[in-house]
Design a protein around this motif. Structure first.
Motif, PDB file in Angstrom:
ATOM      1  N   ILE A  29      10.917 -11.655 -12.775  1.00 15.22           N
ATOM      2  CA  ILE A  29      11.039 -10.211 -12.571  1.00 15.22           C
ATOM      3  C   ILE A  29       9.761  -9.492 -12.985  1.00 15.22           C
ATOM      4  N   THR A  30       9.295  -9.774 -14.193  1.00 19.15           N
ATOM      5  CA  THR A  30       8.199  -8.989 -14.772  1.00 19.15           C
ATOM      6  C   THR A  30       6.861  -9.217 -14.086  1.00 19.15           C
ATOM      7  N   PHE A  31       6.691 -10.361 -13.415  1.00 17.66           N
ATOM      8  CA  PHE A  31       5.423 -10.642 -12.735  1.00 17.66           C
ATOM      9  C   PHE A  31       5.102  -9.558 -11.710  1.00 17.66           C
ATOM     10  N   PHE A  32       6.126  -9.011 -11.067  1.00 20.56           N
ATOM     11  CA  PHE A  32       5.918  -7.997 -10.036  1.00 20.56           C
ATOM     12  C   PHE A  32       5.687  -6.604 -10.627  1.00 20.56           C
ATOM     13  N   LEU A  33       5.734  -6.498 -11.948  1.00 19.61           N
ATOM     14  CA  LEU A  33       5.556  -5.198 -12.602  1.00 19.61           C
ATOM     15  C   LEU A  33       4.227  -5.093 -13.336  1.00 19.61           C
ATOM     16  N   ARG A  98      -5.116  12.085  -4.088  1.00 14.82           N
ATOM     17  CA  ARG A  98      -3.862  12.509  -3.452  1.00 14.82           C
ATOM     18  C   ARG A  98      -3.790  12.016  -1.999  1.00 14.82           C
ATOM     19  N   SER A  99      -4.218  10.786  -1.789  1.00 14.98           N
ATOM     20  CA  SER A  99      -4.179  10.189  -0.448  1.00 14.98           C
ATOM     21  C   SER A  99      -2.737   9.915  -0.044  1.00 14.98           C
ATOM     22  N   PRO A 100      -2.454   9.854   1.257  1.00 15.46           N
ATOM     23  CA  PRO A 100      -1.090   9.578   1.726  1.00 15.46           C
ATOM     24  C   PRO A 100      -0.599   8.225   1.215  1.00 15.46           C
ATOM     25  N   ALA A 101       0.709   8.125   1.039  1.00 15.11           N
ATOM     26  CA  ALA A 101       1.310   6.885   0.534  1.00 15.11           C
ATOM     27  C   ALA A 101       1.007   5.708   1.449  1.00 15.11           C
ATOM     28  N   ARG A 102       0.980   5.950   2.742  1.00 17.88           N
ATOM     29  CA  ARG A 102       0.704   4.872   3.703  1.00 17.88           C
ATOM     30  C   ARG A 102      -0.687   4.285   3.476  1.00 17.88           C
ATOM     31  N   THR A 103      -1.669   5.156   3.174  1.00 16.13           N
ATOM     32  CA  THR A 103      -3.028   4.696   2.902  1.00 16.13           C
ATOM     33  C   THR A 103      -3.069   3.864   1.630  1.00 16.13           C
ATOM     34  N   VAL A 104      -2.372   4.333   0.600  1.00 20.58           N
ATOM     35  CA  VAL A 104      -2.319   3.600  -0.673  1.00 20.58           C
ATOM     36  C   VAL A 104      -1.728   2.213  -0.469  1.00 20.58           C
ATOM     37  N   LEU A 105      -0.627   2.161   0.268  1.00 23.04           N
ATOM     38  CA  LEU A 105       0.038   0.882   0.515  1.00 23.04           C
ATOM     39  C   LEU A 105      -0.869  -0.071   1.295  1.00 23.04           C
ATOM     40  N   THR A 106      -1.534   0.444   2.330  1.00 15.32           N
ATOM     41  CA  THR A 106      -2.397  -0.391   3.161  1.00 15.32           C
ATOM     42  C   THR A 106      -3.587  -0.928   2.372  1.00 15.32           C
ATOM     43  N   VAL A 107      -4.276  -0.046   1.670  1.00 13.14           N
ATOM     44  CA  VAL A 107      -5.470  -0.447   0.920  1.00 13.14           C
ATOM     45  C   VAL A 107      -5.103  -1.405  -0.212  1.00 13.14           C
ATOM     46  N   GLY A 108      -4.020  -1.108  -0.924  1.00 15.42           N
ATOM     47  CA  GLY A 108      -3.599  -1.979  -2.014  1.00 15.42           C
ATOM     48  C   GLY A 108      -3.235  -3.368  -1.517  1.00 15.42           C
ATOM     49  N   THR A 109      -2.486  -3.434  -0.418  1.00 10.55           N
ATOM     50  CA  THR A 109      -2.069  -4.724   0.142  1.00 10.55           C
ATOM     51  C   THR A 109      -3.252  -5.527   0.647  1.00 10.55           C
ATOM     52  N   VAL A 110      -4.156  -4.867   1.369  1.00 18.84           N
ATOM     53  CA  VAL A 110      -5.333  -5.562   1.913  1.00 18.84           C
ATOM     54  C   VAL A 110      -6.228  -6.067   0.777  1.00 18.84           C
ATOM     55  N   THR A 111      -6.388  -5.278  -0.273  1.00 19.86           N
ATOM     56  CA  THR A 111      -7.223  -5.696  -1.411  1.00 19.86           C
ATOM     57  C   THR A 111      -6.650  -6.930  -2.087  1.00 19.86           C
ATOM     58  N   LEU A 112      -5.348  -6.906  -2.353  1.00 15.53           N
ATOM     59  CA  LEU A 112      -4.706  -8.046  -3.012  1.00 15.53           C
ATOM     60  C   LEU A 112      -4.733  -9.275  -2.116  1.00 15.53           C
ATOM     61  N   ILE A 173       0.803 -12.687   2.626  1.00 13.86           N
ATOM     62  CA  ILE A 173       0.974 -11.303   3.069  1.00 13.86           C
ATOM     63  C   ILE A 173       2.239 -10.709   2.466  1.00 13.86           C
ATOM     64  N   GLY A 174       3.336 -11.484   2.514  1.00 10.45           N
ATOM     65  CA  GLY A 174       4.595 -11.003   1.951  1.00 10.45           C
ATOM     66  C   GLY A 174       4.484 -10.724   0.464  1.00 10.45           C
ATOM     67  N   PHE A 175       3.843 -11.632  -0.276  1.00  8.73           N
ATOM     68  CA  PHE A 175       3.662 -11.427  -1.712  1.00  8.73           C
ATOM     69  C   PHE A 175       2.846 -10.170  -1.993  1.00  8.73           C
ATOM     70  N   SER A 176       1.723 -10.001  -1.290  1.00  8.38           N
ATOM     71  CA  SER A 176       0.863  -8.832  -1.503  1.00  8.38           C
ATOM     72  C   SER A 176       1.612  -7.542  -1.218  1.00  8.38           C
ATOM     73  N   LEU A 177       2.360  -7.538  -0.128  1.00  7.65           N
ATOM     74  CA  LEU A 177       3.091  -6.332   0.274  1.00  7.65           C
ATOM     75  C   LEU A 177       4.179  -5.981  -0.734  1.00  7.65           C
ATOM     76  N   ILE A 178       4.931  -6.977  -1.176  1.00 10.51           N
ATOM     77  CA  ILE A 178       6.028  -6.727  -2.130  1.00 10.51           C
ATOM     78  C   ILE A 178       5.492  -6.190  -3.447  1.00 10.51           C
ATOM     79  N   VAL A 179       4.425  -6.816  -3.964  1.00  8.97           N
ATOM     80  CA  VAL A 179       3.848  -6.374  -5.237  1.00  8.97           C
ATOM     81  C   VAL A 179       3.358  -4.932  -5.142  1.00  8.97           C
ATOM     82  N   VAL A 180       2.656  -4.605  -4.060  1.00 13.56           N
ATOM     83  CA  VAL A 180       2.096  -3.258  -3.912  1.00 13.56           C
ATOM     84  C   VAL A 180       3.200  -2.217  -3.691  1.00 13.56           C
ATOM     85  N   VAL A 181       4.234  -2.567  -2.916  1.00 13.32           N
ATOM     86  CA  VAL A 181       5.339  -1.628  -2.680  1.00 13.32           C
ATOM     87  C   VAL A 181       6.053  -1.310  -3.993  1.00 13.32           C
TER      88      VAL A 181
END
Length: 307
Positions: A29-33, A98-112, A173-181
């Motif tokens: 559980i805590t790994f994703f936090l 104050r960037s849009p949430a979609r941008t944050v999600l995309t950049v965070g996922t791509v970086t990870l 991809i799934g791991f990166s997306l879940i962690v960032v979301v």
């Protein structure tokens, strides 16, 4: 010590506890936090103070593990935290703008994801083949199953292991997306309560995939009938791309159901039931994905709202 300093100290303690929990059964559980307290500190503090709090947290983790466990455990935990630092910085800077949430999600996922790919390449250059290790682990796991369960596997063991190893990009991809979301969802709640104004996602009923995704999905489904060579690059691309597109259009279908109940002022039982069905019955993903395709490809919503 002011309230702000006390809060930041509390987040440092949270960082320490989460990192130490990685070597316990709670890690599931805590790994994703792990990124959340660091994101909060990065947004609320200037660079100098952030480095001070963050550096102190890592130092304490290393000292505790070295004293009570072994030194390599401290190095592993500190390295793990540093691995997540680039997406933390990227997301934190976007929050400050104050960037849009979609941008944050995309950049965070791509970086990870980029970090995971880079780690894969570097480990291979140093003689550590992750894919071979993954195959070995899966083979040992299958061999440890009871004979009754082995008999339920439709594919040959070697074929199954090969397919699962070829789907490594999908797992990454799934791991990166879940962690960032998870990080965005919880960090935003914390930061907004702390006086920030972090943009949220649009309501799910307003979600809409680009229409070009329909063509990608149709082409991938069509090619699936003809690409049979399991060792080809095209086959590997398809077995990673199709599940992603199917899941994306299934989520689009849920967005459409939320739109329908909102437009007609119905109870939300319909979309919630759809979510439950997807969770307990994975084959429903394909059925839902077809609904998602129709929602994106045709002006269904416009006709529903037309008076």
């Amino acid at each position: 010590m002011g309230k702000g300093s006390v809060r930041m100290l509390g987040w440092s303690i949270a960082t320490i506890i989460l990192l130490l929990s990685v070597i316990t059964p709670l890690s599931i559980i805590t790994f994703f936090l792990l990124m959340i307290p660091v994101v909060v500190q990065f947004v609320k503090l200037d660079t100098k103070r952030f480095l001070m709090y963050y550096g102190a947290s890592l130092a304490i983790v290393y000292i505790l593990t070295s004293v009570f466990l072994v030194g390599w455990a401290g190095v592993l935990l500190v390295s793990m935290s540093l691995f997540f630092l680039p997406p933390v910085i990227q997301m934190g800077n976007l929050y400050k703008k104050r960037s849009p949430a979609r941008t944050v999600l995309t950049v965070g996922t791509v970086t990870l994801l980029a970090e995971l790919l880079l780690s894969l390449v570097v480990s291979y250059l140093f003689g550590f083949n992750l894919i071979d290790k993954m195959k070995q682990f899966m083979t040992e796991s299958i061999n440890s199953l009871p004979d009754q369960l082995k008999g339920m596997v439709a594919l040959d063991q070697d074929v199954l292991v090969q397919l699962m190893s070829q789907m490594l990009p999908l797992y990454m991809i799934g791991f990166s997306l879940i962690v960032v979301v998870i990080t965005h969802w919880l960090s935003r709640k914390v930061l907004n309560r702390a006086g920030e104004s972090i943009p949220a996602f649009k309501p799910m009923r307003e979600w809409m995939l680009p229409r070009s995704f329909v063509w990608y999905y149709m082409i991938a489904l069509f090619m699936e009938f003809f690409v049979k060579d399991a060792n080809s690059i095209l086959f590997t691309l398809l077995i990673n791309l199709l599940p992603l597109l199917t899941a994306a259009f299934a989520i689009q279908a849920l967005a459409f159901l939320f739109f329908v109940v909102h437009t007609n002022r119905w109870n939300k039982v319909l979309p919630i039931g759809g979510i439950v069905l997807l969770l307990i019955f994975p084959p429903a993903y394909f059925i839902f994905s077809m609904l998602g395709v129709f929602d994106v490809a045709f002006p269904i919503r416009e006709r529903m709202t037309r008076k």
